[in-house]
Design a protein around this motif. Structure first.
Motif, short mmCIF file in Angstrom:
data_model
loop_
_atom_site.label_atom_id
_atom_site.label_comp_id
_atom_site.label_asym_id
_atom_site.label_seq_id
_atom_site.Cartn_x
_atom_site.Cartn_y
_atom_site.Cartn_z
N TYR A 150 11.49 -1.39 -3.96
CA TYR A 150 10.05 -1.59 -4.19
C TYR A 150 9.31 -0.30 -4.56
O TYR A 150 8.08 -0.28 -4.56
N GLU A 151 10.04 0.76 -4.88
CA GLU A 151 9.39 1.95 -5.43
C GLU A 151 10.13 2.41 -6.68
O GLU A 151 9.59 2.41 -7.79
N VAL A 152 11.38 2.82 -6.50
CA VAL A 152 12.10 3.52 -7.58
C VAL A 152 12.49 2.58 -8.72
O VAL A 152 12.28 2.89 -9.90
N VAL A 189 0.87 -1.19 0.00
CA VAL A 189 0.00 0.00 0.00
C VAL A 189 0.90 1.23 0.00
O VAL A 189 1.32 1.71 1.05
N ASP A 190 1.21 1.71 -1.19
CA ASP A 190 2.12 2.85 -1.32
C ASP A 190 1.32 4.15 -1.33
O ASP A 190 0.24 4.21 -1.92
N GLY A 191 1.90 5.18 -0.68
CA GLY A 191 1.21 6.48 -0.63
C GLY A 191 0.19 6.51 0.48
O GLY A 191 -0.83 7.20 0.39
N SER A 192 0.47 5.75 1.55
CA SER A 192 -0.59 5.52 2.54
C SER A 192 -0.98 6.77 3.32
O SER A 192 -2.01 6.76 3.98
N SER A 193 -0.20 7.86 3.21
CA SER A 193 -0.68 9.08 3.87
C SER A 193 -1.95 9.60 3.18
O SER A 193 -2.66 10.42 3.75
N ASN A 194 -2.24 9.11 1.98
CA ASN A 194 -3.48 9.51 1.29
C ASN A 194 -4.72 8.77 1.79
O ASN A 194 -5.85 9.15 1.47
N ILE A 218 6.28 17.08 -8.35
CA ILE A 218 7.36 17.09 -7.35
C ILE A 218 6.80 17.75 -6.10
O ILE A 218 5.90 18.60 -6.20
N ASN A 219 7.32 17.39 -4.93
CA ASN A 219 6.93 18.07 -3.70
C ASN A 219 7.74 19.37 -3.61
O ASN A 219 8.87 19.37 -3.14
N GLU A 220 7.13 20.46 -4.09
CA GLU A 220 7.88 21.72 -4.18
C GLU A 220 8.13 22.36 -2.82
O GLU A 220 8.93 23.28 -2.71
N ARG A 239 1.50 19.09 -11.20
CA ARG A 239 0.49 18.16 -10.66
C ARG A 239 1.20 17.24 -9.70
O ARG A 239 2.19 16.60 -10.08
N TYR A 240 0.71 17.14 -8.47
CA TYR A 240 1.37 16.27 -7.49
C TYR A 240 0.31 15.74 -6.53
O TYR A 240 -0.33 16.51 -5.84
N SER A 241 0.14 14.40 -6.51
CA SER A 241 -0.91 13.84 -5.64
C SER A 241 -0.35 13.38 -4.31
O SER A 241 -1.09 13.19 -3.36
N GLY A 242 0.97 13.15 -4.23
CA GLY A 242 1.56 12.62 -3.00
C GLY A 242 1.51 11.10 -2.94
O GLY A 242 1.90 10.51 -1.95
N ALA A 243 1.03 10.46 -4.00
CA ALA A 243 1.09 8.99 -4.09
C ALA A 243 1.89 8.68 -5.36
O ALA A 243 1.49 9.06 -6.47
N MET A 244 3.02 8.01 -5.18
CA MET A 244 3.92 7.79 -6.30
C MET A 244 3.22 7.13 -7.49
O MET A 244 3.41 7.50 -8.64
N VAL A 245 2.39 6.13 -7.18
CA VAL A 245 1.73 5.38 -8.26
C VAL A 245 0.88 6.32 -9.12
O VAL A 245 0.93 6.28 -10.36
N PRO A 247 17.94 10.79 0.01
CA PRO A 247 16.73 10.53 -0.79
C PRO A 247 15.63 9.99 0.10
O PRO A 247 15.88 9.58 1.23
N LYS A 248 14.39 9.98 -0.41
CA LYS A 248 13.27 9.46 0.40
C LYS A 248 12.76 8.11 -0.09
O LYS A 248 12.52 7.20 0.70
N LEU A 249 12.53 7.99 -1.39
CA LEU A 249 11.83 6.80 -1.88
C LEU A 249 12.73 5.57 -1.86
O LEU A 249 13.95 5.68 -2.01
N ARG A 250 12.11 4.40 -1.68
CA ARG A 250 12.87 3.15 -1.56
C ARG A 250 13.19 2.57 -2.93
O ARG A 250 12.33 2.50 -3.81
N LEU A 251 14.45 2.16 -3.06
CA LEU A 251 14.93 1.70 -4.38
C LEU A 251 14.26 0.41 -4.83
O LEU A 251 13.76 0.33 -5.95
N LEU A 305 7.18 14.75 -16.20
CA LEU A 305 8.13 14.27 -15.20
C LEU A 305 7.48 13.96 -13.86
O LEU A 305 6.58 14.69 -13.42
N PHE A 306 7.96 12.90 -13.20
CA PHE A 306 7.75 12.72 -11.77
C PHE A 306 9.13 12.74 -11.13
O PHE A 306 10.04 12.04 -11.58
N MET A 307 9.29 13.54 -10.08
CA MET A 307 10.62 13.68 -9.46
C MET A 307 10.51 13.60 -7.94
O MET A 307 9.63 14.22 -7.34
N TYR A 308 11.41 12.83 -7.35
CA TYR A 308 11.61 12.92 -5.90
C TYR A 308 13.11 12.97 -5.65
O TYR A 308 13.76 11.96 -5.44
N PRO A 309 13.66 14.20 -5.71
CA PRO A 309 15.11 14.34 -5.56
C PRO A 309 15.53 14.18 -4.10
O PRO A 309 14.69 14.26 -3.20
#
Ligand code: FDP
Length: 336
Positions: free
Chosen positions: A280-282, A118-123, A208-210, A241-247, A274-278, A259-263
């Protein structure tokens, strides 16, 4: 009369020629099983508020995130599904510190699955979109099998994601294009709706999370400044456009381009964070995007060449339309 729509299992059968022979029935069984688990997760998400299944469990996972009830339920449900596939020798999950070995599916043909159920679970608590991300590698006869999950993203045999939005969408690749399916909730079956997805060479949108702007690498800041600077002839500004759920953000990028970016957080340039996990996400999302004709970079190198040495390793990512990602890399090269 219109042709009957192609089901996920029929489509998997048509992809057999592109799966390494020794893994061919296993990969199809596994992906089919992830599809069945996804249909169950979609049902659960629709009823979670009514069954008091939203909110936190108490406690944090190995990455330090607060764990939600649905994170744990999703993990258990995915584990049961992978066990039932008979093809998964080990499961690396966001919700478990170490790989979970499934010895009965070991042996030379066993597969290792990395997954964020369940990715993006803060949503979740605001009824926003969430997803499931998965990646498949060969265990290559290793016992225990878990360590076969490490190494490079180029070793993935298959990857994909599920997006639980207004409709539930299942997208996968076995290294021969990217294919998308929509769940028919009455039948609990995924039907082909997006065959051979190709990402546009260039887009008009960035995600991107600006809010993190001040902590970025100077090249990242200069690139986003560039995207925001109006130049009608050059097709700028891009829309944000940024929903906060990577998927959800990657899915939009795949279909519309951009583009989708999480630098990484570059506040301490000696130790970028970095934040995202290599695993099972990236890496799985990068495999999917490359297979659709896109690119995935950290800003300085190709994501799929990154060597994972830890299960919960994190990585920066800039993925999407090939021309847009190439331009981002140029900004990293020249600003610094
Ligand atoms: P979440 O924390 O809600 O689980 O790594 C998970 C993830 O969501 C991604 O799905 C999402 O793209 C990103 O984190 C959102 O992070 P920010 O809240 O920092 O923007």
């Amino acid at each position: 009369m219109a042709d009957a729509p192609v089901t996920l299992s029929e489509h998997l059968a048509s992809q057999q020629a592109f799966i390494p022979r020794e893994h061919e029935p296993g990969v199809a069984a596994l992906i089919g099983r992830v599809g069945r688990v996804a249909a169950v997760i979609a049902q659960e998400l629709a009823h979670a508020a009514l069954r008091d299944r939203l909110g936190y469990m108490g406690g944090t996972n190995v990455s330090g995130d607060e764990v939600k009830k649905l994170d744990i339920w999703g993990h258990e449900t995915m584990l049961a599904g992978l066990r039932a596939s008979g093809a998964c020798a080990a499961f690396v999950s966001e919700e478990a510190q170490d790989p979970i070995e499934i010895p009965e599916a070991g042996g030379a043909r066993g597969l290792v699955v990395c997954c964020d159920p369940v990715d993006g679970s803060s949503n979740l608590d605001v009824n926003g979109t969430v997803g499931t991300i998965f990646s498949v590698k060969a265990a290559r006869g290793r016992v225990p099998a878990g360590p076969a999950a490490l190494g490079r993203g180029t070793e993935q045999i298959a990857a994909g994601y599920v997006m639980y939005g207004p409709a539930t969408v299942f997208v996968y690749t076995v290294g021969h294009g990217v294919h998308g399916f929509t769940l028919n909730p009455e039948a609990g079956e995924f039907l082909l709706t997006h065959g051979d997805i190709r990402i546009p060479r260039r887009g008009k949108v960035y995600g991107i999370n600006e809010g993190n702007y001040s902590s970025w690498h100077p090249g990242q800041r200069a690139f986003v400044d560039h995207l925001r600077t109006p130049d009608k002839a050059a097709g700028r500004p891009y829309s944000l456009r940024y929903s906060g759920a990577m998927v959800a953000d990657v899915h939009r990028t795949l279909l519309d381009g951009g583009l989708f970016m999480y630098p990484a957080d570059f506040s301490d340039p000696a130790r970028p964070k970095p934040k995202l996990r290599l695993l099972y996400e990236v890496a799985p999302m990068s495999f999917v995007v490359e297979q659709a004709g896109g690119r995935a970079s950290t800003g300085t190198e190709r994501v799929l060449e990154l060597e994972a040495t830890e299960y919960h390793q994190r990585a920066a990512v800039i993925l999407g339309s090939p021309d847009d990602v190439a331009l981002a890399e140029e900004f990293y090269r020249t600003s610094g």
